[in-house]
Design a protein around this motif. Structure first.
Motif, PDB file in Angstrom:
ATOM      1  N   GLU A   1       0.829  -1.211   0.000  1.00 30.93           N
ATOM      2  CA  GLU A   1       0.000   0.000   0.000  1.00 30.93           C
ATOM      3  C   GLU A   1       0.862   1.258   0.000  1.00 30.93           C
ATOM      4  O   GLU A   1       0.538   2.237  -0.676  1.00 30.93           O
ATOM      5  N   ALA A   2       1.964   1.251   0.753  1.00 33.84           N
ATOM      6  CA  ALA A   2       2.862   2.406   0.784  1.00 33.84           C
ATOM      7  C   ALA A   2       3.506   2.622  -0.585  1.00 33.84           C
ATOM      8  O   ALA A   2       3.600   3.756  -1.063  1.00 33.84           O
TER       9      ALA A   2
ATOM     10  N   PHE B   1       1.423   9.271  -5.790  1.00 33.89           N
ATOM     11  CA  PHE B   1       1.861  10.623  -5.480  1.00 33.89           C
ATOM     12  C   PHE B   1       2.869  11.127  -6.508  1.00 33.89           C
ATOM     13  O   PHE B   1       2.771  12.257  -6.990  1.00 33.89           O
ATOM     14  N   ALA B   2       3.824  10.286  -6.861  1.00 33.58           N
ATOM     15  CA  ALA B   2       4.871  10.697  -7.806  1.00 33.58           C
ATOM     16  C   ALA B   2       4.312  10.944  -9.204  1.00 33.58           C
ATOM     17  O   ALA B   2       4.849  11.774  -9.941  1.00 33.58           O
ATOM     18  N   ARG B   3       3.242  10.260  -9.573  1.00 36.59           N
ATOM     19  CA  ARG B   3       2.647  10.465 -10.905  1.00 36.59           C
ATOM     20  C   ARG B   3       2.110  11.883 -11.071  1.00 36.59           C
ATOM     21  O   ARG B   3       1.939  12.346 -12.186  1.00 36.59           O
ATOM     22  N   ARG B   4       1.854  12.570  -9.986  1.00 38.99           N
ATOM     23  CA  ARG B   4       1.352  13.946 -10.068  1.00 38.99           C
ATOM     24  C   ARG B   4       2.396  14.907 -10.641  1.00 38.99           C
ATOM     25  O   ARG B   4       2.063  15.993 -11.081  1.00 38.99           O
ATOM     26  N   PHE B   5       3.637  14.494 -10.589  1.00 40.31           N
ATOM     27  CA  PHE B   5       4.729  15.361 -11.039  1.00 40.31           C
ATOM     28  C   PHE B   5       5.230  14.907 -12.407  1.00 40.31           C
ATOM     29  O   PHE B   5       6.339  14.392 -12.553  1.00 40.31           O
TER      30      PHE B   5
ATOM     31  N   ASP C   1      12.505   8.393  -7.012  1.00 42.89           N
ATOM     32  CA  ASP C   1      13.008   8.841  -5.706  1.00 42.89           C
ATOM     33  C   ASP C   1      11.888   9.420  -4.850  1.00 42.89           C
ATOM     34  O   ASP C   1      11.798   9.156  -3.650  1.00 42.89           O
ATOM     35  N   VAL C   2      11.018  10.223  -5.473  1.00 39.27           N
ATOM     36  CA  VAL C   2       9.890  10.812  -4.751  1.00 39.27           C
ATOM     37  C   VAL C   2       8.947   9.716  -4.263  1.00 39.27           C
ATOM     38  O   VAL C   2       8.487   9.731  -3.121  1.00 39.27           O
ATOM     39  N   ALA C   3       8.673   8.738  -5.131  1.00 37.78           N
ATOM     40  CA  ALA C   3       7.783   7.633  -4.759  1.00 37.78           C
ATOM     41  C   ALA C   3       8.361   6.847  -3.591  1.00 37.78           C
ATOM     42  O   ALA C   3       7.645   6.489  -2.650  1.00 37.78           O
TER      43      ALA C   3
END
Length: 110
Positions: free
Chosen positions: A23-24, A31-35, A45-47
């Motif tokens: 899940e994490a 979340f990273a796909r938003r960028f 790295d963000v993910a």
């Protein structure tokens, strides 16, 4: 029997940890796909950082839940012990009172 219960508890813990990790990772990827403007390495790295934070928060929440469960277990154990003592004292009082009344009644008949 204890060994089987321990083994099942360990397996359940492993499965819960694996699910939390999955899940994490999924939350981090979402979340990273938003960028979209970031490159794939930066997004990765963000993910990964998001997933680590997500797991850290879950650990804190899990620890807080365990601590609260321990507190409640202690509270209920103390309460149960108090109620059990009161029940025993009440039962002894009823038996003693009944014995005294019976003793008085028997003496009255003599």
């Amino acid at each position: 029997m204890k060994e089987a219960a321990h083994g099942i508890a360990r397996l359940e813990g492993y499965l819960l940890a694996h699910r939390a990790r999955t899940e994490a990772d999924d939350a981090g990827a979402a979340f990273a796909r938003r960028f979209a403007w970031m490159g794939p390495h930066e997004r990765s790295d963000v993910a990964r950082a998001f997933a680590q934070e997500h797991l850290a928060v879950r650990r804190l929440m899990f620890r807080a839940a365990l601590d609260r469960a321990d507190e409640l277990r202690d509270q209920y154990s103390r309460r149960y012990a108090c109620l059990r003592r009161r029940l025993v004292v009440t039962a002894l009082g009823v038996v003693t009172g009944g014995t005294a009344l019976l003793s008085i009644a028997v003496r009255g008949w003599e």
